[in-house]
Design a protein around this motif. Structure first.
Motif, PDB file in Angstrom:
ATOM      1  N   TYR A   1       0.828  -1.208   0.000  1.00 38.80           N
ATOM      2  CA  TYR A   1       0.000   0.000   0.000  1.00 38.80           C
ATOM      3  C   TYR A   1       0.863   1.260   0.000  1.00 38.80           C
ATOM      4  O   TYR A   1       0.559   2.234  -0.688  1.00 38.80           O
ATOM      5  CB  TYR A   1      -0.908   0.031   1.239  1.00 38.80           C
ATOM      6  CG  TYR A   1      -1.905  -1.078   1.334  1.00 38.80           C
ATOM      7  CD1 TYR A   1      -2.668  -1.472   0.236  1.00 38.80           C
ATOM      8  CD2 TYR A   1      -2.127  -1.737   2.543  1.00 38.80           C
ATOM      9  CE1 TYR A   1      -3.593  -2.496   0.329  1.00 38.80           C
ATOM     10  CE2 TYR A   1      -3.062  -2.751   2.655  1.00 38.80           C
ATOM     11  CZ  TYR A   1      -3.781  -3.131   1.552  1.00 38.80           C
ATOM     12  OH  TYR A   1      -4.701  -4.141   1.648  1.00 38.80           O
ATOM     13  N   LEU A   2       1.935   1.221   0.789  1.00 37.97           N
ATOM     14  CA  LEU A   2       2.806   2.401   0.876  1.00 37.97           C
ATOM     15  C   LEU A   2       3.472   2.692  -0.457  1.00 37.97           C
ATOM     16  O   LEU A   2       3.531   3.850  -0.895  1.00 37.97           O
ATOM     17  CB  LEU A   2       3.861   2.191   1.966  1.00 37.97           C
ATOM     18  CG  LEU A   2       4.837   3.361   2.175  1.00 37.97           C
ATOM     19  CD1 LEU A   2       4.092   4.624   2.591  1.00 37.97           C
ATOM     20  CD2 LEU A   2       5.884   2.982   3.222  1.00 37.97           C
ATOM     21  N   GLY A   3       3.970   1.657  -1.125  1.00 39.21           N
ATOM     22  CA  GLY A   3       4.589   1.849  -2.447  1.00 39.21           C
ATOM     23  C   GLY A   3       3.622   2.442  -3.440  1.00 39.21           C
ATOM     24  O   GLY A   3       3.973   3.349  -4.202  1.00 39.21           O
ATOM     25  N   LEU A   4       2.386   1.955  -3.412  1.00 40.08           N
ATOM     26  CA  LEU A   4       1.364   2.469  -4.321  1.00 40.08           C
ATOM     27  C   LEU A   4       1.019   3.909  -3.991  1.00 40.08           C
ATOM     28  O   LEU A   4       0.891   4.764  -4.885  1.00 40.08           O
ATOM     29  CB  LEU A   4       0.115   1.580  -4.252  1.00 40.08           C
ATOM     30  CG  LEU A   4      -1.024   1.893  -5.228  1.00 40.08           C
ATOM     31  CD1 LEU A   4      -0.557   1.779  -6.667  1.00 40.08           C
ATOM     32  CD2 LEU A   4      -2.201   0.969  -4.960  1.00 40.08           C
ATOM     33  N   ALA A   5       0.858   4.190  -2.699  1.00 38.65           N
ATOM     34  CA  ALA A   5       0.500   5.553  -2.280  1.00 38.65           C
ATOM     35  C   ALA A   5       1.600   6.556  -2.626  1.00 38.65           C
ATOM     36  O   ALA A   5       1.316   7.661  -3.102  1.00 38.65           O
ATOM     37  CB  ALA A   5       0.222   5.576  -0.781  1.00 38.65           C
ATOM     38  N   LEU A   6       2.852   6.172  -2.420  1.00 44.21           N
ATOM     39  CA  LEU A   6       3.956   7.071  -2.767  1.00 44.21           C
ATOM     40  C   LEU A   6       4.032   7.305  -4.266  1.00 44.21           C
ATOM     41  O   LEU A   6       4.321   8.410  -4.723  1.00 44.21           O
ATOM     42  CB  LEU A   6       5.291   6.485  -2.259  1.00 44.21           C
ATOM     43  CG  LEU A   6       5.492   6.505  -0.740  1.00 44.21           C
ATOM     44  CD1 LEU A   6       6.767   5.749  -0.382  1.00 44.21           C
ATOM     45  CD2 LEU A   6       5.546   7.929  -0.218  1.00 44.21           C
ATOM     46  N   ALA A   7       3.741   6.261  -5.025  1.00 45.22           N
ATOM     47  CA  ALA A   7       3.822   6.372  -6.477  1.00 45.22           C
ATOM     48  C   ALA A   7       2.742   7.292  -7.046  1.00 45.22           C
ATOM     49  O   ALA A   7       2.998   8.108  -7.933  1.00 45.22           O
ATOM     50  CB  ALA A   7       3.713   4.993  -7.130  1.00 45.22           C
ATOM     51  N   ILE A   8       1.527   7.187  -6.513  1.00 43.70           N
ATOM     52  CA  ILE A   8       0.447   8.017  -7.059  1.00 43.70           C
ATOM     53  C   ILE A   8       0.524   9.453  -6.558  1.00 43.70           C
ATOM     54  O   ILE A   8      -0.054  10.349  -7.153  1.00 43.70           O
ATOM     55  CB  ILE A   8      -0.950   7.433  -6.745  1.00 43.70           C
ATOM     56  CG1 ILE A   8      -1.203   7.399  -5.236  1.00 43.70           C
ATOM     57  CG2 ILE A   8      -1.128   6.072  -7.374  1.00 43.70           C
ATOM     58  CD1 ILE A   8      -2.617   7.014  -4.868  1.00 43.70           C
ATOM     59  N   SER A   9       1.242   9.677  -5.466  1.00 40.91           N
ATOM     60  CA  SER A   9       1.349  11.048  -4.955  1.00 40.91           C
ATOM     61  C   SER A   9       2.333  11.865  -5.772  1.00 40.91           C
ATOM     62  O   SER A   9       2.365  13.072  -5.636  1.00 40.91           O
ATOM     63  CB  SER A   9       1.763  11.036  -3.490  1.00 40.91           C
ATOM     64  OG  SER A   9       3.064  10.537  -3.343  1.00 40.91           O
TER      65      SER A   9
END
Length: 198
Positions: A190-198
């Motif tokens: 989840y963190l990797g995805l959240a950082l990527a979309i931000s």
């Protein structure tokens, strides 16, 4: 509401598995936090009571999952739904690598993880990877623009960190170590995805 949905999905996941993986995370945190001695850490992990390290690890893991899911839902509700599916599949595939590359160090006859570890060979690992690949192909088909590679990278970093921790501190894995690996990989997906979309 994103926060309500994130909490509800987390509660459902816990009910579905009987908090199996969360229990492993708490026990591992108690064992490794409670003693630097390997044999003493393994002894602490067998204790069914939860200590301060386990409680802190559980609270932080659940809060991290809920917060990251809510964040993803605020960006796009469909993204959060697909991410929930992808994270669960990915994080449950990760422990297979631990099983295949580390020795089982649980010495109790009633160990639940020992029969599992003995039954998973190279064929089992390949089958698990195939199912993971099919699931991720579906995820990419549903949301091709999402940065899934970075989410998987996050989970891979979590797997590498947990593998190193188990190898260094216990010289192998226990069922608690597998549960903790799943939890860490899920959060970092989840963190990797959240950082990527931000």
């Amino acid at each position: 509401a994103p926060w309500v949905a994130a909490i509800a999905s987390t509660v459902f996941g816990v009910l579905l598995t009987g908090a199996f993986h969360e229990d492993g995370l708490a026990d591992l945190a108690d064992g490794l936090g409670g003693s630097m001695d390997r044999s003493r850490a393994l002894e602490i992990m067998k204790d069914s009571r939860i200590g301060s390290y386990g409680a802190i690890a559980l609270v932080l893991a659940v809060l991290s999952k809920v917060a990251l899911l809510a964040l993803l839902a605020q960006v796009d509700a469909w993204l959060a739904v697909v991410a929930l599916f992808a994270a669960h599949v990915t994080s449950r595939t990760a422990p297979l690598f631990v099983i295949r590359t580390l020795a089982h160090v649980g010495d109790t006859p009633q160990s639940k993880s020992k029969p599992l570890a003995e039954s998973i060979g190279n064929g089992g690992l390949v089958a698990g990877l195939l199912w993971w690949a099919l699931a991720m192909a579906l995820v990419v088909w549903l949301l091709p623009a999402a940065p899934w590679a970075l989410a998987v990278l996050g989970a891979a970093i979590g797997l590498a960190w947990m593998w190193r921790l188990l190898q260094r501190r216990l010289q192998g894995f226990t069922g608690d170590g597998l549960g903790a690996t799943q939890q860490v990989c899920e959060v970092l997906f989840y963190l990797g995805l959240a950082l990527a979309i931000s």
